[in-house]
Design a protein around this motif. Structure first.
Motif, PDB file in Angstrom:
ATOM      1  N   ASP A 425     -23.443 -13.721  22.485  1.00  0.00           N
ATOM      2  CA  ASP A 425     -22.075 -13.205  22.484  1.00  0.00           C
ATOM      3  C   ASP A 425     -22.100 -11.767  21.999  1.00  0.00           C
ATOM      4  N   ILE A 426     -20.937 -11.138  21.900  1.00  0.00           N
ATOM      5  CA  ILE A 426     -20.883  -9.756  21.406  1.00  0.00           C
ATOM      6  C   ILE A 426     -20.022  -9.671  20.146  1.00  0.00           C
ATOM      7  N   LYS A 427     -19.993 -10.765  19.409  1.00  0.00           N
ATOM      8  CA  LYS A 427     -19.180 -10.809  18.202  1.00  0.00           C
ATOM      9  C   LYS A 427     -20.023 -10.605  16.945  1.00  0.00           C
ATOM     10  N   LEU A 428     -19.363 -10.138  15.902  1.00  0.00           N
ATOM     11  CA  LEU A 428     -19.937 -10.218  14.566  1.00  0.00           C
ATOM     12  C   LEU A 428     -19.942 -11.694  14.165  1.00  0.00           C
ATOM     13  N   THR A 429     -20.588 -12.024  13.072  1.00  0.00           N
ATOM     14  CA  THR A 429     -20.572 -13.419  12.627  1.00  0.00           C
ATOM     15  C   THR A 429     -19.173 -13.789  12.132  1.00  0.00           C
ATOM     16  N   LYS A 430     -18.883 -15.067  12.110  1.00  0.00           N
ATOM     17  CA  LYS A 430     -17.574 -15.529  11.634  1.00  0.00           C
ATOM     18  C   LYS A 430     -17.319 -15.041  10.207  1.00  0.00           C
ATOM     19  N   HIS A 431     -18.360 -15.072   9.392  1.00  0.00           N
ATOM     20  CA  HIS A 431     -18.217 -14.622   8.005  1.00  0.00           C
ATOM     21  C   HIS A 431     -17.868 -13.138   7.956  1.00  0.00           C
TER      22      HIS A 431
END
Length: 761
Positions: A425-431
């Motif tokens: 994906d291209i997201k940062l981590t949920k945290h």
């Protein structure tokens, strides 16, 4: 050095051995003939020279390299849009190659950023072939100015790491030419690299290492490349077929099976000795050139290279958001520094390009140096785990509340930016996302510093923060560069070399990536990167070419050398650029063109020029561009060549692909002479699009309209009648109105074709 005479003295076995690596990093030597080994090392953002160059290639040796300057990665340096700076970087790396005994640097990477998921995107420059090709050429020219060869890679279409050894990139001819080959073509013609490295993947069903059309017909015969072609490490499947296709050197070595197969192929006539000699000659040219050009080993000032790494990092960083001029910081009394990346910066990606840095600036330490007595708070903020850790977030929020400003440093987990596999994906981590939102809620003055090599989605949190600085994989000098920008010691001048989509599903390759059954269809065609987003009229997070500054610039007085011009004469464009702010700064002027009358689909706009200019407050400079015939052309698969067409173009001057400041209309007169391709099945439209065909059809139309009984067919004008039938085969239309024709349709068609083809001759 008479290379032909040396080849005549070599045995078949010696020739075959020279065409296969002797070790992981060296070619074979032939002492009796004075042929030395040639040493290679990975790049491209530094020299990764193995401690033992004679060792067998293995995964454990990847981290055993000599110290070297770790410059920012390609995705970062591309944002400088600075040809001179790329050349200086190449020169510095070339010097370090000399000191470490390296003859060939394996880089730069010049593959297109088709999908933001590609795990190796940090090694590549851009989504645009014009920008990527020119930056690659500048880097190569710098390296090779020191007598060290560069190996441009990965030829071609290594645009994903997923199944890179087996996947076939299925690309239509026009897309291949205009996007993927153009980047390499520009680099090769502008820098003449000593070597080209072919990629692992297949192209339209054929391994690139066995693709004769790609390696010989296009690369050598059409483009005139005269260096040697090297395989990527392990990209050869059949040594005989790869040598026939054009691969001169197989790496790594030793490869006993390949050696035996070459000898066998020569003996049974499957491979000619001339083909083997040609490969040997290409390799020997590089071997002797590397020894002759390096007159002496240079001493280098490693500290000056560290300063250069700092400079490049500072010009690579892109200020994406700066609400209420939160940056630069002006004598803050207290600063909350949050994030592991502040003390453990992520300076490069993983895999074969990993450099053992000779020095390392730490952002936290550099900020403290410039804080001038301000109170500094620090919390690690996150780990590299995905799960939300409330305790760490609470600690970060606590110090953010008590500070005047919060700086949140974030980096992706190392495994997300690594050669051999792609991101999910291209997201940062949920945290990390929750960390940003929580800190910003507690402290309105929050700036996020993103320490990563590829775009990340920001839609979940960007509205919550006042500032965003993209520091990329910033190399060993990035820590000081970040601090200098945050405090205004340096005015940020980076501009994005790729589009940042709002979400992954917006990206051009989303539907077709990663492919199936070992095939990936390049269904977006020429509409890749900003070309796609423009055509779709789609909103993006940040457009190609975007970047903010601490000052402002104004463009004016756009002029062209002629409002109407022949393609072969080209076009000169000038404009004035003024720094209208109160701080010295650098701007990047981007020139795009738009073809308003093309017969085939073309992008809304395409980058065809760029200049970086340094201006003092109030200063104005005149910038000029020179456009050539190729800049206005597109590749026509029917004619298998680049063509121009008569018609209107718009010259656009912008601050990004979505921020066009000036537009000038011009008319191009094409000198392209095309062969006639009209045949019995051609449509009316195709006849009307052909210059001579249109004249003939118009003449026929008048003849028909002059027949009295034709009025029974329609009372409309002849233009409307022919337009209504333009997608119908001409012969079919003639048969429909045969009663109004002087001769039977087949005879008329035969005469029309004879006339149009005859007049072409």
């Amino acid at each position: 050095m008479d290379i032909n005479e040396i080849i005549n003295q070599m045995t078949i076995k010696e020739k075959a051995a020279l065409c296969i690596g002797a070790s992981a990093w060296c070619t074979a030597s032939v002492r009796r003939l004075g042929i030395p080994q040639m040493v290679m090392a990975d790049g491209p953002h530094g020299v990764r020279r193995a401690e033992n160059i004679d060792e067998v290639h293995n995964i454990y040796s990847l981290r055993k390299s000599l110290p070297s300057t770790c410059f920012p990665t390609a995705s970062a340096v591309a944002c400088t849009w600075d040809i001179q700076l790329l050349t200086e970087m190449g020169e510095a790396i070339g010097k370090e190659c000399i000191v470490q005994g390296v003859d060939i640097l394996l880089g730069p990477g010049n593959n297109m950023k088709r999908t933001p998921l590609c795990g190796r995107n940090f090694e590549y420059f851009s989504e645009d072939p014009y920008l990527s090709g020119d930056l690659a050429a500048a880097f190569i020219n710098g390296v090779q100015s020191k007598g060290v060869g560069a190996a441009l890679k990965h030829f071609i279409a290594n645009n994903q790491e997923y199944k890179r050894y087996t996947t076939s990139a299925e690309i239509d001819e026009r897309t291949l030419r205009e996007i993927y080959l153009t980047a390499f073509e520009r680099a090769i013609k502008k820098s003449k690299p000593w070597a080209i490295m072919c990629s692992y993947n297949k192209l339209n069903g054929i391994y690139c290492s066995e693709n004769h059309e790609l390696l010989t017909e296009i690369l050598r015969e059409e483009w005139g490349f005269d260096g040697f072609i090297i395989s990527d490490w392990g990209a050869v499947h059949d040594r005989t077929e790869s040598l026939k296709a054009g691969v001169d050197l197989e790496m790594p070595g030793p490869q006993k099976k390949s050696f035996k197969n070459l000898i066998k192929a020569i003996n049974n006539g499957e491979l000619t000795e001339k083909a083997l000699n040609d490969a040997v000659k290409c390799i020997l040219k590089a071997v002797f050139k590397s020894k002759e050009e390096k007159k002496s080993v240079e001493d280098i000032d490693i500290n000056s290279h560290h300063e250069l790494a700092r400079k490049i990092a500072s010009e690579s960083m892109v200020l994406l958001k700066n609400n209420e001029n939160i940056l630069p910081m002006t004598k803050p009394k207290s600063i909350a520094i949050i994030g592991k990346a502040a003390k453990t910066p992520h300076i490069q990606g993983g895999g074969s390009s990993e450099v053992n840095p000779s020095n390392l600036d730490i952002p936290y330490e550099e900020i403290v140096k410039l804080a001038e007595g301000a109170k500094i708070f620090y919390e690690e903020g996150y780990t590299m785990k995905e799960e939300i850790n409330p305790v760490m977030i609470d600690k970060a929020v606590s110090i953010a509340k008590d500070a005047e400003i919060a700086l949140v440093f974030l980096a992706l987990p190392s495994h997300k930016e690594f050669e051999s596999y792609d991101r999910e994906d291209i997201k940062l981590t949920k945290h990390q996302i929750q960390l940003i939102k929580s800190v910003a809620l507690a402290q309105p003055k929050t700036v996020v510093i993103l320490n990563t090599g590829s775009p990340v989605s920001m839609k979940e949190w960007i509205d919550d923060v006042q500032g965003v600085l993209y520091s990329w994989l910033m190399g060993q000098g990035g820590g000081k560069a970040v601090a200098d920008i945050l405090f205004g010691k340096i005015n940020p001048s980076g501009r994005l070399a790729e589009t940042f989509p709002i979400k992954l599903s917006d990206s051009p390759a989303y539907i077709n990536y990663p492919g199936e059954n070992n095939k990936v269809i390049y269904g977006e065609g020429i509409f890749m990167g900003y070309r796609y987003y423009d055509k779709k009229e789609m909103e993006v997070q940040f457009p190609f070419g975007y970047g903010l500054s601490y000052t402002t610039f104004k463009y004016s007085n756009l002029k062209v050398s002629s409002d109407e011009f022949k393609d072969v004469d080209g076009l000169t464009i000038t404009l004035d650029v003024k720094n209208t702010g109160k701080m010295a700064g650098k701007d990047i002027i981007q020139l795009y063109i738009s073809d308003k009358e093309a017969r085939l689909a073309r992008p809304i706009k395409e980058l065809k020029g760029f200049k970086k200019v340094d201006l003092k407050p109030g200063e104005t400079k005149t910038i000029s561009f020179k456009l050539e015939e190729r800049d206005f052309a597109y590749y026509h698969p029917k004619y298998k060549r680049w063509i121009t067409e008569d018609g209107e173009f718009e010259i656009m001057i912008g601050k990004s692909s979505r921020d066009i400041s000036l537009i000038k209309k011009v008319r191009l007169i094409s000198t392209t002479q095309l062969p006639c391709t009209l045949d019995y099945n051609s449509t009316v439209r195709e006849w009307l699009e052909d210059k001579k065909g249109k004249e003939i059809i118009e003449s026929l139309s008048k003849e028909i309209m002059n027949r009295k009984d034709f009025m029974r067919l329609s009372s409309d004008s002849n233009v409307d009648i022919w337009k209504a039938a333009q997608d119908t085969q001409l012969i079919f239309l003639l048969k429909q109105i045969s009663w109004a024709l002087p001769l039977v349709p087949d005879i008329i068609m035969s005469r029309l074709l004879s006339k149009v083809h005859g007049e072409r001759k």
